[in-house]
Design a protein around this motif. Structure first.
Motif, PDB file in Angstrom:
ATOM      1  N   GLY A  95      -3.038   1.945  -4.338  1.00  0.00           N
ATOM      2  CA  GLY A  95      -2.930   3.378  -4.079  1.00  0.00           C
ATOM      3  C   GLY A  95      -4.247   4.060  -4.389  1.00  0.00           C
ATOM      4  O   GLY A  95      -5.143   3.478  -5.003  1.00  0.00           O
ATOM      5  N   ASP A  96      -4.379   5.327  -3.972  1.00  0.00           N
ATOM      6  CA  ASP A  96      -5.616   6.064  -4.231  1.00  0.00           C
ATOM      7  C   ASP A  96      -5.545   6.768  -5.582  1.00  0.00           C
ATOM      8  O   ASP A  96      -4.613   6.552  -6.370  1.00  0.00           O
ATOM      9  CB  ASP A  96      -5.916   7.040  -3.089  1.00  0.00           C
ATOM     10  CG  ASP A  96      -4.827   8.095  -2.902  1.00  0.00           C
ATOM     11  OD1 ASP A  96      -4.013   8.286  -3.832  1.00  0.00           O
ATOM     12  OD2 ASP A  96      -4.789   8.728  -1.839  1.00  0.00           O
ATOM     13  N   LYS A 136       6.395  16.500   2.334  1.00  0.00           N
ATOM     14  CA  LYS A 136       5.505  15.359   2.155  1.00  0.00           C
ATOM     15  C   LYS A 136       6.278  14.060   2.373  1.00  0.00           C
ATOM     16  O   LYS A 136       7.379  13.884   1.850  1.00  0.00           O
ATOM     17  CB  LYS A 136       4.878  15.370   0.756  1.00  0.00           C
ATOM     18  CG  LYS A 136       3.837  14.270   0.559  1.00  0.00           C
ATOM     19  CD  LYS A 136       3.188  14.336  -0.816  1.00  0.00           C
ATOM     20  CE  LYS A 136       2.135  15.415  -0.894  1.00  0.00           C
ATOM     21  NZ  LYS A 136       1.348  15.321  -2.164  1.00  0.00           N
ATOM     22  N   ILE A 137       5.675  13.176   3.157  1.00  0.00           N
ATOM     23  CA  ILE A 137       6.224  11.839   3.383  1.00  0.00           C
ATOM     24  C   ILE A 137       5.475  10.867   2.476  1.00  0.00           C
ATOM     25  O   ILE A 137       4.240  10.808   2.519  1.00  0.00           O
ATOM     26  CB  ILE A 137       6.065  11.406   4.846  1.00  0.00           C
ATOM     27  CG1 ILE A 137       6.710  12.418   5.794  1.00  0.00           C
ATOM     28  CG2 ILE A 137       6.684  10.016   5.067  1.00  0.00           C
ATOM     29  CD1 ILE A 137       6.399  12.152   7.263  1.00  0.00           C
ATOM     30  N   HIS A 138       6.207  10.139   1.650  1.00  0.00           N
ATOM     31  CA  HIS A 138       5.627   9.125   0.775  1.00  0.00           C
ATOM     32  C   HIS A 138       6.014   7.759   1.344  1.00  0.00           C
ATOM     33  O   HIS A 138       7.202   7.433   1.433  1.00  0.00           O
ATOM     34  CB  HIS A 138       6.143   9.277  -0.656  1.00  0.00           C
ATOM     35  CG  HIS A 138       5.938  10.645  -1.219  1.00  0.00           C
ATOM     36  ND1 HIS A 138       4.815  11.001  -1.943  1.00  0.00           N
ATOM     37  CD2 HIS A 138       6.712  11.763  -1.152  1.00  0.00           C
ATOM     38  CE1 HIS A 138       4.908  12.269  -2.312  1.00  0.00           C
ATOM     39  NE2 HIS A 138       6.049  12.756  -1.839  1.00  0.00           N
ATOM     40  N   MET A 139       5.011   6.977   1.737  1.00  0.00           N
ATOM     41  CA  MET A 139       5.239   5.758   2.513  1.00  0.00           C
ATOM     42  C   MET A 139       4.656   4.541   1.819  1.00  0.00           C
ATOM     43  O   MET A 139       3.633   4.624   1.126  1.00  0.00           O
ATOM     44  CB  MET A 139       4.590   5.929   3.893  1.00  0.00           C
ATOM     45  CG  MET A 139       4.670   4.724   4.809  1.00  0.00           C
ATOM     46  SD  MET A 139       6.297   4.513   5.547  1.00  0.00           S
ATOM     47  CE  MET A 139       6.317   5.940   6.639  1.00  0.00           C
ATOM     48  N   ALA A 140       5.310   3.398   1.990  1.00  0.00           N
ATOM     49  CA  ALA A 140       4.786   2.114   1.533  1.00  0.00           C
ATOM     50  C   ALA A 140       4.759   1.159   2.714  1.00  0.00           C
ATOM     51  O   ALA A 140       5.703   1.119   3.511  1.00  0.00           O
ATOM     52  CB  ALA A 140       5.652   1.544   0.415  1.00  0.00           C
ATOM     53  N   VAL A 141       3.662   0.411   2.842  1.00  0.00           N
ATOM     54  CA  VAL A 141       3.552  -0.594   3.899  1.00  0.00           C
ATOM     55  C   VAL A 141       3.188  -1.933   3.278  1.00  0.00           C
ATOM     56  O   VAL A 141       2.695  -1.993   2.140  1.00  0.00           O
ATOM     57  CB  VAL A 141       2.509  -0.201   4.976  1.00  0.00           C
ATOM     58  CG1 VAL A 141       2.803   1.170   5.540  1.00  0.00           C
ATOM     59  CG2 VAL A 141       1.087  -0.240   4.412  1.00  0.00           C
ATOM     60  N   VAL A 159      -2.107   1.805   5.377  1.00  0.00           N
ATOM     61  CA  VAL A 159      -1.048   2.811   5.228  1.00  0.00           C
ATOM     62  C   VAL A 159      -1.448   4.112   5.928  1.00  0.00           C
ATOM     63  O   VAL A 159      -0.607   4.808   6.504  1.00  0.00           O
ATOM     64  CB  VAL A 159      -0.703   3.043   3.731  1.00  0.00           C
ATOM     65  CG1 VAL A 159      -1.863   3.658   2.972  1.00  0.00           C
ATOM     66  CG2 VAL A 159       0.529   3.924   3.606  1.00  0.00           C
ATOM     67  N   GLU A 160      -2.738   4.434   5.927  1.00  0.00           N
ATOM     68  CA  GLU A 160      -3.190   5.633   6.628  1.00  0.00           C
ATOM     69  C   GLU A 160      -3.022   5.479   8.142  1.00  0.00           C
ATOM     70  O   GLU A 160      -2.744   6.455   8.850  1.00  0.00           O
ATOM     71  CB  GLU A 160      -4.641   5.930   6.266  1.00  0.00           C
ATOM     72  CG  GLU A 160      -4.818   6.298   4.789  1.00  0.00           C
ATOM     73  CD  GLU A 160      -6.272   6.429   4.385  1.00  0.00           C
ATOM     74  OE1 GLU A 160      -7.141   5.984   5.154  1.00  0.00           O
ATOM     75  OE2 GLU A 160      -6.526   6.969   3.288  1.00  0.00           O
ATOM     76  N   ASN A 161      -3.161   4.244   8.629  1.00  0.00           N
ATOM     77  CA  ASN A 161      -2.952   3.994  10.051  1.00  0.00           C
ATOM     78  C   ASN A 161      -1.511   4.272  10.466  1.00  0.00           C
ATOM     79  O   ASN A 161      -1.247   4.730  11.580  1.00  0.00           O
ATOM     80  CB  ASN A 161      -3.301   2.543  10.393  1.00  0.00           C
ATOM     81  CG  ASN A 161      -4.784   2.252  10.287  1.00  0.00           C
ATOM     82  OD1 ASN A 161      -5.592   3.169  10.176  1.00  0.00           O
ATOM     83  ND2 ASN A 161      -5.143   0.982  10.305  1.00  0.00           N
ATOM     84  N   PHE A 209       0.852  -1.181   0.000  1.00  0.00           N
ATOM     85  CA  PHE A 209       0.000   0.000   0.000  1.00  0.00           C
ATOM     86  C   PHE A 209       0.895   1.240   0.000  1.00  0.00           C
ATOM     87  O   PHE A 209       1.846   1.324   0.781  1.00  0.00           O
ATOM     88  CB  PHE A 209      -0.906   0.019   1.239  1.00  0.00           C
ATOM     89  CG  PHE A 209      -1.819  -1.171   1.341  1.00  0.00           C
ATOM     90  CD1 PHE A 209      -3.081  -1.155   0.752  1.00  0.00           C
ATOM     91  CD2 PHE A 209      -1.417  -2.313   2.008  1.00  0.00           C
ATOM     92  CE1 PHE A 209      -3.919  -2.249   0.845  1.00  0.00           C
ATOM     93  CE2 PHE A 209      -2.253  -3.420   2.111  1.00  0.00           C
ATOM     94  CZ  PHE A 209      -3.505  -3.387   1.517  1.00  0.00           C
ATOM     95  N   ILE A 210       0.588   2.204  -0.864  1.00  0.00           N
ATOM     96  CA  ILE A 210       1.382   3.429  -0.939  1.00  0.00           C
ATOM     97  C   ILE A 210       0.470   4.635  -0.734  1.00  0.00           C
ATOM     98  O   ILE A 210      -0.698   4.637  -1.123  1.00  0.00           O
ATOM     99  CB  ILE A 210       2.128   3.550  -2.290  1.00  0.00           C
ATOM    100  CG1 ILE A 210       1.154   3.447  -3.475  1.00  0.00           C
ATOM    101  CG2 ILE A 210       3.211   2.487  -2.397  1.00  0.00           C
ATOM    102  CD1 ILE A 210       1.825   3.645  -4.834  1.00  0.00           C
ATOM    103  N   ASP A 211       1.031   5.648  -0.095  1.00  0.00           N
ATOM    104  CA  ASP A 211       0.282   6.886   0.126  1.00  0.00           C
ATOM    105  C   ASP A 211       1.258   7.982   0.520  1.00  0.00           C
ATOM    106  O   ASP A 211       2.429   7.709   0.837  1.00  0.00           O
ATOM    107  CB  ASP A 211      -0.775   6.693   1.219  1.00  0.00           C
ATOM    108  CG  ASP A 211      -1.914   7.712   1.127  1.00  0.00           C
ATOM    109  OD1 ASP A 211      -1.887   8.530   0.185  1.00  0.00           O
ATOM    110  OD2 ASP A 211      -2.805   7.699   1.989  1.00  0.00           O
TER     111      ASP A 211
END
Length: 232
Positions: free
Chosen positions: A165-166, A123-128, A211-213, A90-92
């Protein structure tokens, strides 16, 4: 004594991993240094306002800066993420407001602060992974669109079966890169798309809250929720 975070087991693990970086980090004061870094991240105070029980604030900041610059902290992150469930990725991205104290660094290097609708932001771009645990991240200026940063982020990520992703990642370049890495893109197309969303797995898409969590948890740390540091 201020509230601390590291148990003996936590510190034993961290100390062992720091020794693997090839440097001597088994000095007794390094546990206090690490606690001081975590305390500052949690409460968001200026470095010079760290409680004296952690040691000299300038020594703590110098070690934090050195460990960041030498990649020690990223090596710790990499070691701690060894068991990754790559069925789903998941990316966001999430915006971080930059405080006025974060601007004006006397450096020619880009410090990942940009102008966006909210002013100076990062901006932080994260993958879980499938379990909602962080895999990797990059930091950019707040004006960088998710779909542009996604290309750099995806290049760093291991191959996964599905990447979710969204609509911010609605880009054919992003989808092509995911397919090139043997994955299936689960990214909804925008309302004006002529292709439509007939191929969307909406059931899997609902798990994107994982990923939002992570961002929600990260932003319990005030120095992450608001950027006070000048250097990226």
């Amino acid at each position: 004594m201020p509230r601390t975070m590291l148990t003996d087991d936590h510190w034993s693990t961290l100390n062992r991993l720091m020794l693997k970086t090839g440097r001597v980090y088994d000095k007794p004061e390094h546990r206090n240094t690490f606690e001081g870094i975590l305390y500052r991240m949690r409460v968001g105070c200026p470095w010079r306002d760290l409680p004296e029980s952690f040691g000299d604030w300038s020594a703590i900041y110098r070690r934090f800066h050195l460990w960041s610059k030498k990649g020690v902290l990223m090596q710790l992150f990499t070691e701690l993420r060894q068991h990754i469930d790559l069925e789903w990725e998941f990316i966001d991205g999430s915006i971080v407001k930059a405080h006025q104290h974060a601007t004006g660094a006397s450096s020619d290097e880009h410090q990942a602060i940009g102008k966006s609708r909210g002013g100076n932001t990062t901006k932080i771009h994260m993958a879980v992974d499938s379990c909602g645990l962080p895999i990797d991240f990059i930091v950019t200026g707040g004006e960088v669109h998710d779909s542009k940063a996604a290309l750099d982020l995806l290049e760093k990520l291991p191959d996964a079966e599905h990447v979710i992703g969204d609509k911010g990642y609605d880009s054919e370049k992003v989808r092509e890169l995911i397919r090139k890495k043997n994955g299936v893109p689960i990214i909804p197309r925008k309302r004006n798309s002529k292709v439509g969303n007939g191929d969307m797995d909406w059931c899997l898409y609902k798990y994107r809250h994982l990923v939002e969590n992570v961002f929600a948890r990260l932003k319990h740390y005030r120095a992450v929720a608001t950027r006070y540091d000048k250097l990226v």
